[in-house]
Motif scaffolding. Structure first.
Motif, PDB file in Angstrom:
ATOM      1  N   ALA A 181      13.789 -52.183  36.660  1.00  0.00           N
ATOM      2  CA  ALA A 181      14.746 -51.234  36.101  1.00  0.00           C
ATOM      3  C   ALA A 181      16.138 -51.525  36.619  1.00  0.00           C
ATOM      4  CB  ALA A 181      14.343 -49.806  36.440  1.00  0.00           C
ATOM      5  N   ASP A 182      16.259 -51.812  37.933  1.00  0.00           N
ATOM      6  CA  ASP A 182      17.561 -52.135  38.502  1.00  0.00           C
ATOM      7  C   ASP A 182      18.127 -53.408  37.895  1.00  0.00           C
ATOM      8  OD1 ASP A 182      17.499 -49.912  40.105  1.00  0.00           O
ATOM      9  OD2 ASP A 182      16.823 -50.991  41.897  1.00  0.00           O
ATOM     10  N   ALA A 183      17.277 -54.420  37.709  1.00  0.00           N
ATOM     11  CA  ALA A 183      17.733 -55.685  37.157  1.00  0.00           C
ATOM     12  C   ALA A 183      18.212 -55.509  35.724  1.00  0.00           C
ATOM     13  CB  ALA A 183      16.607 -56.719  37.197  1.00  0.00           C
ATOM     14  N   GLU A 184      17.520 -54.695  34.969  1.00  0.00           N
ATOM     15  CA  GLU A 184      17.895 -54.509  33.582  1.00  0.00           C
ATOM     16  C   GLU A 184      19.110 -53.615  33.434  1.00  0.00           C
ATOM     17  OE1 GLU A 184      14.688 -53.748  30.911  1.00  0.00           O
ATOM     18  OE2 GLU A 184      13.302 -54.795  32.226  1.00  0.00           O
ATOM     19  N   MET A 185      19.491 -52.913  34.481  1.00  0.00           N
ATOM     20  CA  MET A 185      20.644 -52.031  34.413  1.00  0.00           C
ATOM     21  C   MET A 185      21.838 -52.637  35.149  1.00  0.00           C
ATOM     22  SD  MET A 185      18.828 -48.281  34.796  1.00  0.00           S
ATOM     23  CE  MET A 185      19.592 -48.072  36.330  1.00  0.00           C
ATOM     24  N   ALA A 186      21.774 -53.919  35.459  1.00  0.00           N
ATOM     25  CA  ALA A 186      22.829 -54.567  36.223  1.00  0.00           C
ATOM     26  C   ALA A 186      24.195 -54.431  35.555  1.00  0.00           C
ATOM     27  CB  ALA A 186      22.496 -56.042  36.432  1.00  0.00           C
ATOM     28  N   ASP A 187      24.239 -54.404  34.229  1.00  0.00           N
ATOM     29  CA  ASP A 187      25.516 -54.286  33.531  1.00  0.00           C
ATOM     30  C   ASP A 187      25.934 -52.825  33.361  1.00  0.00           C
ATOM     31  OD1 ASP A 187      24.439 -54.684  30.069  1.00  0.00           O
ATOM     32  OD2 ASP A 187      23.692 -53.427  31.672  1.00  0.00           O
ATOM     33  N   GLY A 188      25.159 -51.912  33.963  1.00  0.00           N
ATOM     34  CA  GLY A 188      25.506 -50.502  33.875  1.00  0.00           C
ATOM     35  C   GLY A 188      24.952 -49.813  32.650  1.00  0.00           C
ATOM     36  N   LYS A 189      24.285 -50.561  31.773  1.00  0.00           N
ATOM     37  CA  LYS A 189      23.727 -49.983  30.555  1.00  0.00           C
ATOM     38  C   LYS A 189      22.213 -50.120  30.593  1.00  0.00           C
ATOM     39  CE  LYS A 189      26.942 -49.956  27.021  1.00  0.00           C
ATOM     40  NZ  LYS A 189      27.083 -50.173  25.636  1.00  0.00           N
ATOM     41  N   PRO A 190      21.508 -49.004  30.711  1.00  0.00           N
ATOM     42  CA  PRO A 190      20.054 -49.075  30.677  1.00  0.00           C
ATOM     43  C   PRO A 190      19.572 -49.650  29.350  1.00  0.00           C
ATOM     44  CG  PRO A 190      20.789 -46.917  31.397  1.00  0.00           C
ATOM     45  CD  PRO A 190      22.009 -47.665  30.917  1.00  0.00           C
ATOM     46  N   CYS A 191      18.439 -50.293  29.392  1.00  0.00           N
ATOM     47  CA  CYS A 191      17.894 -50.958  28.212  1.00  0.00           C
ATOM     48  C   CYS A 191      16.569 -50.336  27.809  1.00  0.00           C
ATOM     49  CB  CYS A 191      17.715 -52.432  28.548  1.00  0.00           C
ATOM     50  SG  CYS A 191      16.719 -53.329  27.380  1.00  0.00           S
ATOM     51  N   CYS A 192      16.222 -50.422  26.546  1.00  0.00           N
ATOM     52  CA  CYS A 192      14.953 -49.868  26.047  1.00  0.00           C
ATOM     53  C   CYS A 192      13.753 -50.490  26.740  1.00  0.00           C
ATOM     54  CB  CYS A 192      14.827 -50.079  24.546  1.00  0.00           C
ATOM     55  SG  CYS A 192      15.948 -49.058  23.599  1.00  0.00           S
ATOM     56  N   GLY A 193      13.825 -51.750  27.122  1.00  0.00           N
ATOM     57  CA  GLY A 193      12.701 -52.421  27.756  1.00  0.00           C
ATOM     58  C   GLY A 193      12.472 -51.974  29.174  1.00  0.00           C
ATOM     59  N   GLY A 194      13.422 -51.265  29.767  1.00  0.00           N
ATOM     60  CA  GLY A 194      13.291 -50.782  31.126  1.00  0.00           C
ATOM     61  C   GLY A 194      12.816 -49.351  31.140  1.00  0.00           C
ATOM     62  N   ARG A 195      13.271 -48.638  32.110  1.00  0.00           N
ATOM     63  CA  ARG A 195      12.831 -47.267  32.287  1.00  0.00           C
ATOM     64  C   ARG A 195      13.731 -46.264  31.565  1.00  0.00           C
ATOM     65  NH1 ARG A 195       9.921 -45.418  35.928  1.00  0.00           N
ATOM     66  NH2 ARG A 195       8.563 -46.594  37.230  1.00  0.00           N
ATOM     67  N   TYR A 196      14.807 -46.707  30.973  1.00  0.00           N
ATOM     68  CA  TYR A 196      15.760 -45.815  30.318  1.00  0.00           C
ATOM     69  C   TYR A 196      16.029 -46.275  28.900  1.00  0.00           C
ATOM     70  CZ  TYR A 196      16.617 -44.395  35.097  1.00  0.00           C
ATOM     71  OH  TYR A 196      16.456 -43.945  36.374  1.00  0.00           O
ATOM     72  N   LYS A 197      16.342 -45.320  28.040  1.00  0.00           N
ATOM     73  CA  LYS A 197      16.706 -45.651  26.669  1.00  0.00           C
ATOM     74  C   LYS A 197      18.130 -46.172  26.611  1.00  0.00           C
ATOM     75  CE  LYS A 197      15.890 -42.774  23.312  1.00  0.00           C
ATOM     76  NZ  LYS A 197      15.334 -43.678  22.339  1.00  0.00           N
ATOM     77  N   ASN A 198      18.366 -47.097  25.702  1.00  0.00           N
ATOM     78  CA  ASN A 198      19.716 -47.604  25.484  1.00  0.00           C
ATOM     79  C   ASN A 198      20.529 -46.574  24.711  1.00  0.00           C
ATOM     80  OD1 ASN A 198      21.769 -49.481  25.624  1.00  0.00           O
ATOM     81  ND2 ASN A 198      21.208 -50.444  23.702  1.00  0.00           N
ATOM     82  N   THR A 199      19.913 -45.976  23.721  1.00  0.00           N
ATOM     83  CA  THR A 199      20.561 -44.956  22.903  1.00  0.00           C
ATOM     84  C   THR A 199      20.025 -43.590  23.326  1.00  0.00           C
ATOM     85  OG1 THR A 199      20.669 -46.487  21.056  1.00  0.00           O
ATOM     86  CG2 THR A 199      20.917 -44.139  20.547  1.00  0.00           C
ATOM     87  N   PRO A 200      20.875 -42.709  23.806  1.00  0.00           N
ATOM     88  CA  PRO A 200      20.396 -41.387  24.223  1.00  0.00           C
ATOM     89  C   PRO A 200      19.792 -40.618  23.053  1.00  0.00           C
ATOM     90  CG  PRO A 200      22.687 -41.730  24.888  1.00  0.00           C
ATOM     91  CD  PRO A 200      22.312 -42.863  23.988  1.00  0.00           C
ATOM     92  N   ARG A 201      18.840 -39.765  23.374  1.00  0.00           N
ATOM     93  CA  ARG A 201      18.268 -38.893  22.345  1.00  0.00           C
ATOM     94  C   ARG A 201      19.334 -37.889  21.914  1.00  0.00           C
ATOM     95  NH1 ARG A 201      14.358 -39.475  26.253  1.00  0.00           N
ATOM     96  NH2 ARG A 201      12.618 -40.727  25.509  1.00  0.00           N
ATOM     97  N   ALA A 202      19.317 -37.548  20.655  1.00  0.00           N
ATOM     98  CA  ALA A 202      20.261 -36.546  20.137  1.00  0.00           C
ATOM     99  C   ALA A 202      20.039 -35.231  20.878  1.00  0.00           C
ATOM    100  CB  ALA A 202      20.052 -36.356  18.641  1.00  0.00           C
TER     101      ALA A 202
END
Length: 113
Positions: free
Chosen positions: A7-28
């Motif tokens: 999760a930390d590696a995928e968020m290195a650019d400050g943007k969580p990714c769908c493949g990690g533990r966080y969604k890239n696009t927030p839920r409405a």
């Protein structure tokens, strides 16, 4: 790699990714509020079941309440899966990651059991 490290590696650019533990696009906000409302209702149902068990209530009544909670959870699963397909999966396919389709199929199999 551990889940937290991934999760930390995928968020290195400050943007969580769908493949990690966080969604890239927030839920409405409306969807998030609906999910929270539904979850709170299920939590209330399960607390009621716990109280029924503590009170040594009739098994059939307990089973009916458990079934209602199970149905509510399945409804939440379907909503989250639909949102996942419309956001995370679509975004990954558009980015050229078609392997996400296999992941989505596995999720569908799990949710529809």
């Amino acid at each position: 790699m551990a889940d937290a490290e991934m999760a930390d590696a995928e968020m290195a650019d400050g943007k969580p990714c769908c493949g990690g533990r966080y969604k890239n696009t927030p839920r409405a906000d409306e969807l998030q509020a609906d999910l929270q409302r539904r979850l709170n209702r299920v939590i209330g149902q399960l607390n009621g079941v716990k109280a029924m068990l503590d009170d040594n209530r009739y098994c059939g009544d307990v089973l009916v309440q458990l079934s209602a909670a199970d149905s509510a959870i399945k409804g939440i699963e379907r909503i989250v899966l639909q949102n996942h397909l419309k956001t995370c999966v679509v975004e990954k396919v558009q980015a050229g990651d078609v392997e996400v389709i296999d992941e989505a199929m596995d999720l569908i199999k799990r949710v529809t059991r």
